[in-house]
Motif scaffolding. Sequence first.
Motif, PDB file in Angstrom:
ATOM      1  N   LEU A  39       1.535  41.161  40.863  1.00 15.20           N
ATOM      2  CA  LEU A  39       0.999  41.204  42.222  1.00 15.20           C
ATOM      3  C   LEU A  39       1.120  42.595  42.829  1.00 15.20           C
ATOM      4  CD1 LEU A  39       2.377  37.841  43.689  1.00 15.20           C
ATOM      5  CD2 LEU A  39       0.029  38.344  43.007  1.00 15.20           C
ATOM      6  N   ALA A  40       2.231  43.279  42.554  1.00 14.34           N
ATOM      7  CA  ALA A  40       2.420  44.619  43.121  1.00 14.34           C
ATOM      8  C   ALA A  40       1.293  45.553  42.702  1.00 14.34           C
ATOM      9  CB  ALA A  40       3.775  45.186  42.685  1.00 14.34           C
ATOM     10  N   GLU A  41       0.867  45.471  41.442  1.00 15.29           N
ATOM     11  CA  GLU A  41      -0.232  46.299  40.971  1.00 15.29           C
ATOM     12  C   GLU A  41      -1.534  45.925  41.657  1.00 15.29           C
ATOM     13  OE1 GLU A  41      -2.727  48.914  39.070  1.00 15.29           O
ATOM     14  OE2 GLU A  41      -0.540  48.942  39.305  1.00 15.29           O
ATOM     15  N   LEU A  42      -1.737  44.632  41.898  1.00 13.33           N
ATOM     16  CA  LEU A  42      -2.964  44.193  42.559  1.00 13.33           C
ATOM     17  C   LEU A  42      -3.007  44.653  44.009  1.00 13.33           C
ATOM     18  CD1 LEU A  42      -3.430  40.594  41.115  1.00 13.33           C
ATOM     19  CD2 LEU A  42      -4.486  42.739  40.387  1.00 13.33           C
ATOM     20  N   VAL A  43      -1.849  44.711  44.687  1.00 13.44           N
ATOM     21  CA  VAL A  43      -1.827  45.234  46.053  1.00 13.44           C
ATOM     22  C   VAL A  43      -2.249  46.700  46.041  1.00 13.44           C
ATOM     23  CG1 VAL A  43      -0.402  45.749  48.063  1.00 13.44           C
ATOM     24  CG2 VAL A  43      -0.060  43.603  46.827  1.00 13.44           C
ATOM     25  N   ARG A  44      -1.753  47.462  45.072  1.00 13.38           N
ATOM     26  CA  ARG A  44      -2.155  48.871  44.977  1.00 13.38           C
ATOM     27  C   ARG A  44      -3.648  49.003  44.697  1.00 13.38           C
ATOM     28  NH1 ARG A  44       3.017  49.152  42.445  1.00 13.38           N
ATOM     29  NH2 ARG A  44       2.115  48.864  40.361  1.00 13.38           N
ATOM     30  N   GLU A  84       6.422  42.947  45.077  1.00 16.51           N
ATOM     31  CA  GLU A  84       5.150  43.141  45.773  1.00 16.51           C
ATOM     32  C   GLU A  84       5.314  43.246  47.279  1.00 16.51           C
ATOM     33  OE1 GLU A  84       5.794  38.779  45.039  1.00 16.51           O
ATOM     34  OE2 GLU A  84       5.787  40.579  43.795  1.00 16.51           O
ATOM     35  N   VAL A  85       6.456  42.775  47.819  1.00 15.34           N
ATOM     36  CA  VAL A  85       6.665  42.898  49.259  1.00 15.34           C
ATOM     37  C   VAL A  85       6.732  44.364  49.658  1.00 15.34           C
ATOM     38  CG1 VAL A  85       9.206  42.879  49.279  1.00 15.34           C
ATOM     39  CG2 VAL A  85       7.932  41.892  51.202  1.00 15.34           C
ATOM     40  N   ARG A  86       7.250  45.209  48.782  1.00 13.44           N
ATOM     41  CA  ARG A  86       7.301  46.655  49.067  1.00 13.44           C
ATOM     42  C   ARG A  86       5.888  47.217  49.217  1.00 13.44           C
ATOM     43  NH1 ARG A  86       9.432  49.804  44.153  1.00 13.44           N
ATOM     44  NH2 ARG A  86       7.382  49.079  43.416  1.00 13.44           N
ATOM     45  N   GLU A  87       4.996  46.822  48.294  1.00 11.80           N
ATOM     46  CA  GLU A  87       3.622  47.321  48.345  1.00 11.80           C
ATOM     47  C   GLU A  87       2.895  46.802  49.579  1.00 11.80           C
ATOM     48  OE1 GLU A  87       3.133  49.540  46.191  1.00 11.80           O
ATOM     49  OE2 GLU A  87       4.865  49.032  44.943  1.00 11.80           O
ATOM     50  N   LEU A  88       3.140  45.536  49.940  1.00 11.19           N
ATOM     51  CA  LEU A  88       2.482  44.965  51.116  1.00 11.19           C
ATOM     52  C   LEU A  88       2.944  45.674  52.384  1.00 11.19           C
ATOM     53  CD1 LEU A  88       0.640  42.864  52.426  1.00 11.19           C
ATOM     54  CD2 LEU A  88       2.591  41.296  52.483  1.00 11.19           C
ATOM     55  N   LEU A  89       4.251  45.864  52.542  1.00 14.85           N
ATOM     56  CA  LEU A  89       4.763  46.539  53.738  1.00 14.85           C
ATOM     57  C   LEU A  89       4.247  47.973  53.817  1.00 14.85           C
ATOM     58  CD1 LEU A  89       8.465  45.266  53.842  1.00 14.85           C
ATOM     59  CD2 LEU A  89       6.522  44.486  55.215  1.00 14.85           C
ATOM     60  N   THR A  90       4.175  48.627  52.666  1.00 14.27           N
ATOM     61  CA  THR A  90       3.637  49.988  52.645  1.00 14.27           C
ATOM     62  C   THR A  90       2.192  49.998  53.114  1.00 14.27           C
ATOM     63  OG1 THR A  90       5.108  50.632  50.837  1.00 14.27           O
ATOM     64  CG2 THR A  90       3.153  51.990  51.189  1.00 14.27           C
ATOM     65  N   ALA A  91       1.389  49.043  52.619  1.00 11.45           N
ATOM     66  CA  ALA A  91      -0.021  48.977  53.008  1.00 11.45           C
ATOM     67  C   ALA A  91      -0.174  48.712  54.496  1.00 11.45           C
ATOM     68  CB  ALA A  91      -0.725  47.892  52.200  1.00 11.45           C
ATOM     69  N   LEU A  92       0.653  47.808  55.018  1.00 11.55           N
ATOM     70  CA  LEU A  92       0.536  47.453  56.439  1.00 11.55           C
ATOM     71  C   LEU A  92       1.068  48.555  57.348  1.00 11.55           C
ATOM     72  CD1 LEU A  92       1.476  43.658  56.412  1.00 11.55           C
ATOM     73  CD2 LEU A  92      -0.744  44.771  56.095  1.00 11.55           C
ATOM     74  N   ASN A  93       1.744  49.530  56.777  1.00 16.29           N
ATOM     75  CA  ASN A  93       2.210  50.678  57.562  1.00 16.29           C
ATOM     76  C   ASN A  93       1.300  51.888  57.411  1.00 16.29           C
ATOM     77  OD1 ASN A  93       4.787  50.360  59.131  1.00 16.29           O
ATOM     78  ND2 ASN A  93       5.444  49.439  57.201  1.00 16.29           N
ATOM     79  N   THR A  94       0.190  51.713  56.715  1.00  9.98           N
ATOM     80  CA  THR A  94      -0.742  52.830  56.524  1.00  9.98           C
ATOM     81  C   THR A  94      -2.124  52.485  57.053  1.00  9.98           C
ATOM     82  OG1 THR A  94      -1.179  52.045  54.262  1.00  9.98           O
ATOM     83  CG2 THR A  94       0.489  53.774  54.542  1.00  9.98           C
ATOM     84  N   GLY A  95      -2.169  51.710  58.134  1.00 12.22           N
ATOM     85  CA  GLY A  95      -3.424  51.452  58.816  1.00 12.22           C
ATOM     86  C   GLY A  95      -4.144  50.189  58.422  1.00 12.22           C
ATOM     87  N   HIS A  96      -3.615  49.439  57.463  1.00 13.09           N
ATOM     88  CA  HIS A  96      -4.260  48.189  57.063  1.00 13.09           C
ATOM     89  C   HIS A  96      -3.674  47.013  57.842  1.00 13.09           C
ATOM     90  CE1 HIS A  96      -4.997  50.835  53.568  1.00 13.09           C
ATOM     91  NE2 HIS A  96      -6.146  50.201  53.519  1.00 13.09           N
ATOM     92  N   THR A  97      -4.482  45.982  57.971  1.00 10.92           N
ATOM     93  CA  THR A  97      -4.044  44.726  58.577  1.00 10.92           C
ATOM     94  C   THR A  97      -3.867  43.710  57.463  1.00 10.92           C
ATOM     95  OG1 THR A  97      -5.292  45.234  60.580  1.00 10.92           O
ATOM     96  CG2 THR A  97      -4.633  42.946  60.269  1.00 10.92           C
TER      97      THR A  97
END
Length: 393
Positions: free
Chosen positions: A257-262, A281-294
Amino acid sequence: MTSTVPSHAVAAVDPVLLETVREALLLDGAAVTDERIARAVRASGHVLGAAGTLHAVRSIRAELTGLGPLQHMLPATGLTDVWINGAREVWWEAGNGPVRVASPFTNDDEVRALATRLISAAGRRLDEAHPCVDVQTPDGMRVHAVLPPISTGGTLVSVRFRHRDVITVEDLVDSATVTRQVLDLLLAATAGGANLLVTGSTGAGKTTVLNALLSACPAHERIVLIEDAAELRPAHPHVVGMQARHANVEGAGAIELAELVRQSLRMRPDRIVVGECRGAEVRELLTALNTGHTGAGTVHANSADAVPARLAALGALGGMSSQAVALQAGSALDLVVHLDRRGSRRVVQAVSLLEEAHGALHMNPACSYNGEGYTPGPGWDALAQLAQRGEQS
């Protein structure tokens, strides 16, 4: 609670006829249909008559594509789970809690054969080298199987069925999962871009509620779903999905899942949704949500108050310190919607705001269910503000 086998249950088909039809259907590799089965039955030379042929078609289809001798015992509507605990015990749930039914299996070999076929249909192996397997079959069933001696009571099979129809927001109110007032606030907040975390135990209704809330997202948004097994089906015009892949029998080819989030970050998503956060994958999700994504996701948790600890534990699997998780989650996530089971009902037990202070996460309760309705908490005004922002956007 125990029931008897329904009168419409179908007895096992003649094994010789079953094998003859199976071989005939495999010759051209086309989809298994009732018409093809009936044609193969007639071509087999067995004289069965109209009623006998219909019986054979139903039984053979169940053996080839369904749950074997269980198939025609299953409720026509509302079925969510089936559990086979060896040859002697069969349980299912169809909206009113687990119900034990008479087992159609005569020995564990039959249960093992069924489990092996279901797992094989998803391209995986169930044997002594792989005694515990979890798959999603081509028709959407989630199947988990465990073989003896890992299982001490015979072959264990757990099947979860996908809802045929998408649960709507109106269904949530009609089933008393949530009140209209609280639902309207959640829908408005979601439409306005609030980042959601839906939590609860297994079978609490996390996927159902998230599905309904995502359906409220603005039509111009592009939603990317990332799941271990594809279950989310929001009623939205622009949804794309990706599903994790397990390693093959050689231990290669896994896509986590982490790769799919990337990968999703390169797909121009307006909203990234992780169906279930279980680890790194929670790390990747939090990173994404802190870079302008919803976005949104679900997490297993015993209560809303337990969410900070659960996030810290998941973050640790991704190499994050508890302070890093708190800082990332505090700015990335807005609302936590926690669900609980009350008998046969699924209920939104609490809605809270996730806040960070001094390097630690805290829950600010907006409302909680008291058995009759919702009691507002200190975060009620903040929830109303999120909803108002959504209504104005």
